[in-house]
Design a protein around this motif. Sequence first.
Motif, PDB file in Angstrom:
ATOM      1  N   UNK A 164       0.837  -1.203   0.000  1.00  0.00           N
ATOM      2  CA  UNK A 164       0.000   0.000   0.000  1.00  0.00           C
ATOM      3  C   UNK A 164       0.872   1.253   0.000  1.00  0.00           C
ATOM      4  N   UNK A 165       1.878   1.287   0.858  1.00  0.00           N
ATOM      5  CA  UNK A 165       2.742   2.466   0.939  1.00  0.00           C
ATOM      6  C   UNK A 165       3.498   2.688  -0.373  1.00  0.00           C
ATOM      7  N   UNK A 166       3.945   1.588  -0.992  1.00  0.00           N
ATOM      8  CA  UNK A 166       4.633   1.718  -2.269  1.00  0.00           C
ATOM      9  C   UNK A 166       3.682   2.230  -3.341  1.00  0.00           C
ATOM     10  N   UNK A 167       2.441   1.735  -3.324  1.00  0.00           N
ATOM     11  CA  UNK A 167       1.458   2.202  -4.291  1.00  0.00           C
ATOM     12  C   UNK A 167       1.160   3.679  -4.132  1.00  0.00           C
ATOM     13  N   UNK A 191       4.170   5.592  -5.531  1.00  0.00           N
ATOM     14  CA  UNK A 191       4.181   5.580  -6.994  1.00  0.00           C
ATOM     15  C   UNK A 191       3.090   6.477  -7.563  1.00  0.00           C
ATOM     16  N   UNK A 192       1.908   6.430  -6.947  1.00  0.00           N
ATOM     17  CA  UNK A 192       0.807   7.271  -7.424  1.00  0.00           C
ATOM     18  C   UNK A 192       1.155   8.749  -7.297  1.00  0.00           C
ATOM     19  N   UNK A 193       1.797   9.108  -6.188  1.00  0.00           N
ATOM     20  CA  UNK A 193       2.194  10.511  -6.003  1.00  0.00           C
ATOM     21  C   UNK A 193       3.206  10.933  -7.049  1.00  0.00           C
ATOM     22  N   UNK A 249       7.613   9.440 -13.789  1.00  0.00           N
ATOM     23  CA  UNK A 249       7.259   8.119 -14.277  1.00  0.00           C
ATOM     24  C   UNK A 249       7.511   7.051 -13.214  1.00  0.00           C
ATOM     25  N   UNK A 250       6.634   6.057 -13.175  1.00  0.00           N
ATOM     26  CA  UNK A 250       6.903   4.884 -12.350  1.00  0.00           C
ATOM     27  C   UNK A 250       8.039   4.111 -13.023  1.00  0.00           C
ATOM     28  N   UNK A 251       8.969   3.610 -12.216  1.00  0.00           N
ATOM     29  CA  UNK A 251      10.166   2.963 -12.759  1.00  0.00           C
ATOM     30  C   UNK A 251      10.249   1.515 -12.303  1.00  0.00           C
ATOM     31  N   UNK A 277       8.982  -7.865  -2.238  1.00  0.00           N
ATOM     32  CA  UNK A 277       8.993  -6.843  -3.276  1.00  0.00           C
ATOM     33  C   UNK A 277       8.157  -5.632  -2.875  1.00  0.00           C
ATOM     34  N   UNK A 278       8.602  -4.470  -3.305  1.00  0.00           N
ATOM     35  CA  UNK A 278       7.906  -3.224  -2.994  1.00  0.00           C
ATOM     36  C   UNK A 278       7.284  -2.565  -4.212  1.00  0.00           C
ATOM     37  N   UNK A 279       7.821  -2.850  -5.395  1.00  0.00           N
ATOM     38  CA  UNK A 279       7.348  -2.184  -6.601  1.00  0.00           C
ATOM     39  C   UNK A 279       6.109  -2.883  -7.149  1.00  0.00           C
ATOM     40  N   UNK A 280       4.975  -2.177  -7.236  1.00  0.00           N
ATOM     41  CA  UNK A 280       3.742  -2.820  -7.708  1.00  0.00           C
ATOM     42  C   UNK A 280       3.791  -3.242  -9.173  1.00  0.00           C
ATOM     43  N   UNK A 281       4.790  -2.786  -9.932  1.00  0.00           N
ATOM     44  CA  UNK A 281       4.905  -3.180 -11.329  1.00  0.00           C
ATOM     45  C   UNK A 281       5.482  -4.589 -11.495  1.00  0.00           C
TER      46      UNK A 281
END
Length: 308
Positions: free
Chosen positions: A75-78, A81-83, A90-92, A275-279
Motif C-alpha cells: 500500500x505504501x509503495x502504491x 508511486x501514485x504521487x 514516471x513509475x520505474x 517486493x515493494x514495486x507494484x509493477x
Amino acid sequence: MNLRRLRSFVALAEELHFTRAAAKLFVAQQSLSKQIAELESDIGTPLLRRTSRRVELTPAGEVFLAAAREVLARFDQGVAEARRVGQGEQATLRVGFVVGAALELTTHILSEFTRRHPAARVELQEFGFADPSAGLAGATTDVAFIRLPSSTHGLMATPLFTEPCVVGVSASHRLSSRDRVRVADLLGEPIAIGRTDDSMWRDFWTLASHRRGRRARNLVETRSQSEEVEVVAAGMACSVTPAAARRYSPHPGVRFITIEDHPGSVVAVAHRSDRRNPLVASFVDAATAVRDREPGILRMIQGTPGNR
C-alpha cells in the motif's frame, strides 16, 4: 478491517509492549487496545497473548504479522508511486538480467510489458558472473531474468523454459570433432567457471553432482562471458554453458558440443519475496503470457541442436 488496525497491530508486534507501541503511534493506550481487540474480532482468533508482565504473539499472530507487513508495504509503495505519477514523474521498474536474459523471448516480454504500462520507465542492467541473482540479492533491481539452479533464498522465481547444456572446447581439443559427449568425458578436463560466491551456481556448471562428492580440480575462474570464451579458445579450459552460446557467443576458435546427460539450465523471471514495486507482478504476468503464446520460440530454445 482497515489499515489503521493493521498498523496498530504491527507496531504492537514489534514493541510487544502496549505503552511503547501507543507512544510510537501517538495514540492513547486505551485506543490501541481497542484497535487490537477489534482486529482480533474481525479475524476471529487471538493474535496476542497478554499477561501482567508481557505481551507475545500467538502462532496465528506470527502468521498474520507477515501478511500485515506485506499489505502495508504494498500500500505504501502504491501511494508513493501514485504521487510520483501525479506529480509528473514516471513509475520505474528496474530489470536485471544475466548473460542472454530470456534469450529470444526477451524483446517480446519487454514489448508486452511496455504495452501494458506505456507510462512506466524500464531500466535494464546486465550483471556478470559475480551476481547470478542479477541485482535481486542486493535489492538494486526489482525483477530479473536469472538462471537456475542458483541460490534463491528470499526470492520467488517463475520458470520460463529449460535450455540444454553444451560444452565449449577449443577447435584443437580432442573432443572438437564430436557431435555429442557425456559428462564422463569431461570430468578430467579443466573447467572455466564464473567467479561467484553462489555455491549452487558453481556446482551446476562444474558438474559437481556427477563427481561423487569429490571436488572439481583445475578450475579456471573468469569474470565475464567474453573472458570465458577466450579462455576456451586458447585451450586453457572447457566451459559448460547454455546451448544459446552458439547463437550469442560464437567464436571461430570454439566448438560447442551437446552434453547428453547433464540437466538443462532453467531460465526464470524472479523477484524478492518482499517486493515493494507494484509493477513487478505485472512484469511476471507479461513474461508468462509471452512464454505461453510463443511455442515456436520455446521449441527452438529448448531443442537439442547439433554441433556447428
